[in-house]
Design an enzyme around this catalytic site. Structure first.
Site, PDB file in Angstrom:
ATOM      1  CB  THR A 177      -0.914  -0.004   1.252  1.00 30.39           C
ATOM      2  OG1 THR A 177      -1.685  -1.199   1.211  1.00 30.39           O
ATOM      3  CG2 THR A 177      -1.839   1.213   1.269  1.00 30.39           C
ATOM      4  CG  ASN A 253       0.556  -6.229  17.892  1.00 32.30           C
ATOM      5  OD1 ASN A 253      -0.017  -7.189  17.434  1.00 32.30           O
ATOM      6  ND2 ASN A 253       1.473  -6.297  18.829  1.00 32.30           N
ATOM      7  CB  ALA A 255      -1.788  -1.742  10.948  1.00 33.18           C
ATOM      8  N   GLY A 352     -31.238  -5.129  -3.118  1.00 29.89           N
ATOM      9  CA  GLY A 352     -31.517  -5.818  -4.382  1.00 29.89           C
ATOM     10  C   GLY A 352     -30.487  -5.450  -5.432  1.00 29.89           C
ATOM     11  CD  GLU A 376      -1.805  -4.847   9.127  1.00 33.59           C
ATOM     12  OE1 GLU A 376      -1.378  -5.651   9.960  1.00 33.59           O
ATOM     13  OE2 GLU A 376      -1.174  -3.852   8.736  1.00 33.59           O
ATOM     14  CB  THR A 378      -5.671 -14.541   6.108  1.00 33.58           C
ATOM     15  OG1 THR A 378      -5.127 -15.637   6.867  1.00 33.58           O
ATOM     16  CG2 THR A 378      -4.720 -14.201   4.964  1.00 33.58           C
ATOM     17  CG  PHE A 396       0.590 -20.900  12.576  1.00 35.70           C
ATOM     18  CD1 PHE A 396       0.002 -20.086  11.624  1.00 35.70           C
ATOM     19  CD2 PHE A 396       0.541 -20.515  13.909  1.00 35.70           C
ATOM     20  CE1 PHE A 396      -0.618 -18.896  11.989  1.00 35.70           C
ATOM     21  CE2 PHE A 396      -0.069 -19.330  14.287  1.00 35.70           C
ATOM     22  CZ  PHE A 396      -0.656 -18.520  13.318  1.00 35.70           C
TER      23      PHE A 396
HETATM   24  P1  TGC Z   1       5.934 -16.224  16.413  1.00 29.04           P
HETATM   25  O1  TGC Z   1       6.731 -17.409  16.816  1.00 29.04           O
HETATM   26  O2  TGC Z   1       4.472 -16.200  16.666  1.00 29.04           O
HETATM   27  O3  TGC Z   1       6.582 -14.892  17.006  1.00 29.04           O
HETATM   28  C1  TGC Z   1       7.910 -14.510  16.682  1.00 29.04           C
HETATM   29  C2  TGC Z   1       8.289 -13.406  17.653  1.00 29.04           C
HETATM   30  O4  TGC Z   1       7.437 -12.269  17.430  1.00 29.04           O
HETATM   31  C3  TGC Z   1       6.660 -12.017  18.610  1.00 29.04           C
HETATM   32  N1  TGC Z   1       5.323 -11.701  18.170  1.00 29.04           N
HETATM   33  C4  TGC Z   1       4.778 -10.518  18.279  1.00 29.04           C
HETATM   34  N2  TGC Z   1       5.238  -9.375  18.789  1.00 29.04           N
HETATM   35  C5  TGC Z   1       4.429  -8.321  18.747  1.00 29.04           C
HETATM   36  N3  TGC Z   1       3.204  -8.369  18.199  1.00 29.04           N
HETATM   37  C6  TGC Z   1       2.708  -9.497  17.651  1.00 29.04           C
HETATM   38  N4  TGC Z   1       1.506  -9.524  17.095  1.00 29.04           N
HETATM   39  C7  TGC Z   1       3.506 -10.642  17.691  1.00 29.04           C
HETATM   40  N5  TGC Z   1       3.343 -11.905  17.253  1.00 29.04           N
HETATM   41  C8  TGC Z   1       4.452 -12.529  17.563  1.00 29.04           C
HETATM   42  C9  TGC Z   1       6.692 -13.300  19.409  1.00 29.04           C
HETATM   43  O5  TGC Z   1       6.518 -13.053  20.775  1.00 29.04           O
HETATM   44  C10 TGC Z   1       8.073 -13.799  19.094  1.00 29.04           C
HETATM   45  O6  TGC Z   1       9.005 -13.091  19.869  1.00 29.04           O
HETATM   46  P2  TGC Z   1      10.322 -13.802  20.445  1.00 29.04           P
HETATM   47  O7  TGC Z   1      11.001 -12.739  21.236  1.00 29.04           O
HETATM   48  O8  TGC Z   1       9.797 -14.951  21.260  1.00 29.04           O
HETATM   49  O9  TGC Z   1      11.075 -14.253  19.232  1.00 29.04           O
HETATM   50  O10 TGC Z   1       6.239 -15.945  14.913  1.00 29.04           O
HETATM   51  P3  TGC Z   1       5.852 -16.723  13.696  1.00 29.04           P
HETATM   52  O11 TGC Z   1       6.891 -16.518  12.652  1.00 29.04           O
HETATM   53  O12 TGC Z   1       5.466 -18.132  14.039  1.00 29.04           O
HETATM   54  O13 TGC Z   1       4.562 -15.854  13.295  1.00 29.04           O
HETATM   55  C11 TGC Z   1       3.491 -16.485  12.883  1.00 29.04           C
HETATM   56  C12 TGC Z   1       2.425 -15.516  12.394  1.00 29.04           C
HETATM   57  C13 TGC Z   1       1.644 -16.283  11.339  1.00 29.04           C
HETATM   58  C14 TGC Z   1       1.509 -15.193  13.546  1.00 29.04           C
HETATM   59  C15 TGC Z   1       2.976 -14.212  11.793  1.00 29.04           C
HETATM   60  O14 TGC Z   1       3.920 -14.502  10.839  1.00 29.04           O
HETATM   61  C16 TGC Z   1       1.865 -13.358  11.189  1.00 29.04           C
HETATM   62  O15 TGC Z   1       1.232 -12.577  11.873  1.00 29.04           O
HETATM   63  N6  TGC Z   1       1.611 -13.490   9.844  1.00 29.04           N
HETATM   64  C17 TGC Z   1       0.681 -12.641   9.128  1.00 29.04           C
HETATM   65  C18 TGC Z   1       1.463 -11.681   8.283  1.00 29.04           C
HETATM   66  C19 TGC Z   1       0.775 -10.359   8.162  1.00 29.04           C
HETATM   67  O16 TGC Z   1      -0.130 -10.007   8.897  1.00 29.04           O
HETATM   68  N7  TGC Z   1       1.217  -9.563   7.208  1.00 29.04           N
HETATM   69  C20 TGC Z   1       0.712  -8.226   7.073  1.00 29.04           C
HETATM   70  C21 TGC Z   1       1.581  -7.418   6.153  1.00 29.04           C
HETATM   71  S1  TGC Z   1       1.346  -5.678   6.268  1.00 29.04           S
HETATM   72  C22 TGC Z   1      -0.168  -5.430   5.636  1.00 29.04           C
HETATM   73  O17 TGC Z   1      -0.884  -6.291   5.312  1.00 29.04           O
HETATM   74  C23 TGC Z   1      -0.579  -3.999   5.541  1.00 29.04           C
HETATM   75  S2  TGC Z   1      -2.158  -3.846   4.883  1.00 29.04           S
HETATM   76  C24 TGC Z   1      -2.452  -2.183   4.884  1.00 29.04           C
HETATM   77  C25 TGC Z   1      -3.228  -1.713   6.067  1.00 29.04           C
HETATM   78  O18 TGC Z   1      -2.914  -2.037   7.207  1.00 29.04           O
HETATM   79  O19 TGC Z   1      -4.193  -0.969   5.871  1.00 29.04           O
HETATM   80  P1  FAD Z   2      -1.223 -16.590   1.500  1.00 28.09           P
HETATM   81  O1  FAD Z   2      -0.338 -16.431   2.674  1.00 28.09           O
HETATM   82  O2  FAD Z   2      -0.667 -17.251   0.286  1.00 28.09           O
HETATM   83  O3  FAD Z   2      -2.535 -17.337   1.969  1.00 28.09           O
HETATM   84  C1  FAD Z   2      -3.468 -17.905   1.024  1.00 28.09           C
HETATM   85  C2  FAD Z   2      -4.555 -18.617   1.832  1.00 28.09           C
HETATM   86  O4  FAD Z   2      -3.968 -19.679   2.591  1.00 28.09           O
HETATM   87  C3  FAD Z   2      -5.246 -17.699   2.850  1.00 28.09           C
HETATM   88  O5  FAD Z   2      -6.610 -18.033   2.947  1.00 28.09           O
HETATM   89  C4  FAD Z   2      -4.547 -18.043   4.139  1.00 28.09           C
HETATM   90  O6  FAD Z   2      -5.315 -17.757   5.298  1.00 28.09           O
HETATM   91  C5  FAD Z   2      -4.349 -19.531   3.947  1.00 28.09           C
HETATM   92  N1  FAD Z   2      -3.308 -20.048   4.835  1.00 28.09           N
HETATM   93  C6  FAD Z   2      -1.988 -19.733   4.836  1.00 28.09           C
HETATM   94  N2  FAD Z   2      -1.363 -20.382   5.824  1.00 28.09           N
HETATM   95  C7  FAD Z   2      -2.296 -21.122   6.463  1.00 28.09           C
HETATM   96  C8  FAD Z   2      -2.280 -22.005   7.568  1.00 28.09           C
HETATM   97  N3  FAD Z   2      -1.158 -22.261   8.261  1.00 28.09           N
HETATM   98  N4  FAD Z   2      -3.458 -22.594   7.933  1.00 28.09           N
HETATM   99  C9  FAD Z   2      -4.608 -22.308   7.273  1.00 28.09           C
HETATM  100  N5  FAD Z   2      -4.688 -21.492   6.220  1.00 28.09           N
HETATM  101  C10 FAD Z   2      -3.542 -20.906   5.824  1.00 28.09           C
HETATM  102  N6  FAD Z   2       1.513  -6.354   2.745  1.00 28.09           N
HETATM  103  C11 FAD Z   2       2.499  -5.515   3.198  1.00 28.09           C
HETATM  104  O7  FAD Z   2       3.561  -5.976   3.627  1.00 28.09           O
HETATM  105  N7  FAD Z   2       2.329  -4.173   3.172  1.00 28.09           N
HETATM  106  C12 FAD Z   2       1.210  -3.589   2.690  1.00 28.09           C
HETATM  107  O8  FAD Z   2       1.101  -2.361   2.704  1.00 28.09           O
HETATM  108  C13 FAD Z   2       0.173  -4.422   2.189  1.00 28.09           C
HETATM  109  N8  FAD Z   2      -0.949  -3.889   1.637  1.00 28.09           N
HETATM  110  C14 FAD Z   2      -1.861  -4.706   1.021  1.00 28.09           C
HETATM  111  C15 FAD Z   2      -2.911  -4.148   0.286  1.00 28.09           C
HETATM  112  C16 FAD Z   2      -3.809  -4.972  -0.383  1.00 28.09           C
HETATM  113  C17 FAD Z   2      -4.875  -4.364  -1.240  1.00 28.09           C
HETATM  114  C18 FAD Z   2      -3.697  -6.377  -0.264  1.00 28.09           C
HETATM  115  C19 FAD Z   2      -4.701  -7.278  -0.925  1.00 28.09           C
HETATM  116  C20 FAD Z   2      -2.687  -6.932   0.460  1.00 28.09           C
HETATM  117  C21 FAD Z   2      -1.733  -6.111   1.090  1.00 28.09           C
HETATM  118  N9  FAD Z   2      -0.616  -6.660   1.752  1.00 28.09           N
HETATM  119  C22 FAD Z   2       0.372  -5.834   2.235  1.00 28.09           C
HETATM  120  C23 FAD Z   2      -0.385  -8.091   1.722  1.00 28.09           C
HETATM  121  C24 FAD Z   2      -1.175  -8.876   2.760  1.00 28.09           C
HETATM  122  O9  FAD Z   2      -0.676  -8.657   4.034  1.00 28.09           O
HETATM  123  C25 FAD Z   2      -1.135 -10.359   2.367  1.00 28.09           C
HETATM  124  O10 FAD Z   2      -1.945 -10.494   1.213  1.00 28.09           O
HETATM  125  C26 FAD Z   2      -1.590 -11.262   3.486  1.00 28.09           C
HETATM  126  O11 FAD Z   2      -0.668 -11.268   4.542  1.00 28.09           O
HETATM  127  C27 FAD Z   2      -1.838 -12.706   3.010  1.00 28.09           C
HETATM  128  O12 FAD Z   2      -0.769 -13.168   2.267  1.00 28.09           O
HETATM  129  P2  FAD Z   2      -1.023 -13.844   0.811  1.00 28.09           P
HETATM  130  O13 FAD Z   2      -1.921 -12.940   0.040  1.00 28.09           O
HETATM  131  O14 FAD Z   2       0.313 -14.149   0.250  1.00 28.09           O
HETATM  132  O15 FAD Z   2      -1.823 -15.149   1.095  1.00 28.09           O
END
Ligand code: TGC
Ligand code: FAD
Length: 397
Positions: A177, A253, A255, A352, A376, A378, A396
């Site tokens: 974004t 967290n 966001a 509708g 942020e 899924t 996971f």
């Molecule tokens: P895990 O083993 O769970 O944790 C690793 C270390 O990180 C710490 N931690 C956190 N700290 C702060 N806040 C959190 N929410 C935290 N979650 C975990 C944890 O305590 C640990 O610390 P330490 O000191 O013990 O090492 O890590 P993992 O690799 O197994 O993580 C798993 C998982 C799936 C939860 C994580 O990778 C995850 O959240 N995945 C989702 C990715 C995601 O949300 N991407 C978003 C990209 S940005 C985006 O989408 C912007 S959209 C635009 C908008 O916001 O409008």
């Molecule tokens: P994948 O990780 O490939 O997941 C595909 C499917 O598999 C999902 O349904 C998921 O839940 C499922 N899945 C994956 N793992 C598991 C599991 N262990 N168990 C069960 N189901 C599972 N990212 C940034 O870094 N910065 C940004 O600013 C940003 N902005 C975005 C803006 C838009 C419009 C969009 C669409 C996305 C943006 N993202 C950004 C990316 C976003 O954070 C990712 O799309 C999101 O984290 C999911 O990753 P993915 O799309 O690769 O899906």
């Protein structure tokens, strides 16, 4: 002995605020709500459907959003407003009632890019970037996701290697974004020492961006691919306190918190539209609001919005008290986005065929919320985060 009954009191019901949630807000928080609502009503709402249709971000609003103090609103110092978490949440609700793209701009700027610098940057980085970002003179983005690393960012392929005291970054970030309009990108990369974050400025050599134009969701928002082809940055560009993926997750967290509030704004907009429409639209000789099935839909939606807004408010008071756990954020992000998406879909049925057009906001919100359900973390990722906390078992992998 006979018990005396308390005198029956008539309590007025505010159908626009069934649970008196307004009373939970301070005068300052109400002022934020009213000011943001008025600004958006004047400057954003009239053009937002057109921006969605054209796939353009209303960049002309950035200065106004900054003047309202919404950029880095919950951060302290460096030109940031230092507002309460609840006030920031209220603003997110208003922004997303207009369009998720606007809330997303504010989230990425303040909760992700600015929070990363505020939490993990050096003093020099904070002084240089935060006032510019807070004033909207500079735009930031947060580059974590990659083409092959979304839910599991730990497997990122973008690498930064040390070279002569500098760092050289190679890799691709996806779905970012604000990517192509950002003056500074917070870029997460794997190094020999673990995952680190770097501030890459737009002018950096061998750094390029490409916008993703074929999105059917979040169309009033810029989403880009970022490419790093041996981009050289100095060690001063590294965020010194970001020493693991945990740092990126800490920004998420912030966001996710805003999304828990924002989703209820989108839901409210859909519900208000459906309620008004159901009173005016006639079928079989009466307003469709007079049918039991329509009333059931309206009641279910109103209840879901009360529940979601109460949860968001409680989340805010916990955050303001300094006691918010990431799992609590996951509970609210997951529940409120799912609830908002259900409300949007149900509202659409009440409208509708008309509900399918851009004349009404519901399909726009519905399409946007598909993104919000995905980014942020899924819905499934948040289910697993909360499931792990409840059971102590990691599902996971
Ligand atoms: P895990 O083993 O769970 O944790 C690793 C270390 O990180 C710490 N931690 C956190 N700290 C702060 N806040 C959190 N929410 C935290 N979650 C975990 C944890 O305590 C640990 O610390 P330490 O000191 O013990 O090492 O890590 P993992 O690799 O197994 O993580 C798993 C998982 C799936 C939860 C994580 O990778 C995850 O959240 N995945 C989702 C990715 C995601 O949300 N991407 C978003 C990209 S940005 C985006 O989408 C912007 S959209 C635009 C908008 O916001 O409008
Ligand atoms: P994948 O990780 O490939 O997941 C595909 C499917 O598999 C999902 O349904 C998921 O839940 C499922 N899945 C994956 N793992 C598991 C599991 N262990 N168990 C069960 N189901 C599972 N990212 C940034 O870094 N910065 C940004 O600013 C940003 N902005 C975005 C803006 C838009 C419009 C969009 C669409 C996305 C943006 N993202 C950004 C990316 C976003 O954070 C990712 O799309 C999101 O984290 C999911 O990753 P993915 O799309 O690769 O899906």
């Amino acid at each position: 002995m006979t018990a005396t009954r308390p005198a029956r009191q008539r309590v007025a019901l505010d159908v626009d605020d069934l649970y008196g949630i307004d009373e939970l807000l301070t005068p300052d928080e109400r002022l934020v709500r009213n000011t943001v609502r008025a600004f958006l009503g004047d400057r954003a709402l009239p053009a937002i459907a057109e921006h969605f249709e054209q796939g353009t971000f209303p960049r002309e609003l950035v200065g106004g959003l900054a003047e309202l103090g919404l950029l880095g609103m919950h951060l302290h110092g460096y030109g940031c407003a230092g507002a309460s978490a609840v006030a920031y949440g209220v603003a997110c609700e208003e922004l997303e009632a207009c369009d998720s793209g606007l809330r997303s701009f504010v989230s990425v700027q303040g909760s992700l890019a600015m929070s990363a610098i505020h939490f993990f940057g050096s003093e020099a980085q904070k002084e240089r970037f935060l006032p510019e970002l807070a004033a909207g003179r500079a735009i930031g983005c947060f580059a974590l996701t990659e083409p092959d690393a979304g839910s599991d960012p730990a497997v990122m392929r973008t690498r930064a290697r040390r070279d002569d005291g500098d760092w050289v970054i190679n890799g691709t970030k996806m779905w970012i974004t604000n990517g192509s309009i950002a003056d500074v990108a917070v870029v997460w990369a794997a190094t020999d020492e673990g995952i680190r974050a770097f501030l890459v400025e737009r002018s950096a050599r061998d750094f390029s961006t490409r916008d993703i134009h074929d999105k059917l969701s979040l169309r009033a928002s810029v989403t880009s691919e970022l490419a790093f082809d041996s981009v050289r940055v100095s060690d001063e560009a590294r965020l010194p306190e970001a020493t693991s993926l945990g740092a990126a997750l800490a920004c998420l967290n912030e966001a996710r918190y805003g999304i828990a509030w924002g989703a209820m704004g989108a839901a409210r907009s859909c519900f208000d539209t459906a309620l008004a429409y159901s009173r005016e639209r006639h079928a079989f000789g009466k307003p469709i609001a007079a049918f039991q099935m329509t009333q059931q839909k309206l009641v279910d939606m109103a209840t879901a919005i009360v529940q979601g807004r109460l949860m968001a408010h409680r989340l805010g008071t916990l955050k303001d008290a300094g006691g918010l756990h990431p799992v609590q954020v996951s509970v609210a992000k997951r529940a409120n986005v799912r609830a908002a998406l259900d409300v949007a879909r149900t509202s659409r049925t009440i409208l509708g065929a008309n509900g399918l057009t851009l004349q009404y906001p519901v399909s726009r919100h519905m399409a946007n919320l598909e993104t919000v359900l995905t980014y942020e973390g899924t819905e499934e990722v948040h289910t697993l985060i909360v499931g792990r906390a409840l059971t102590g078992l990691d599902a996971f992998s």
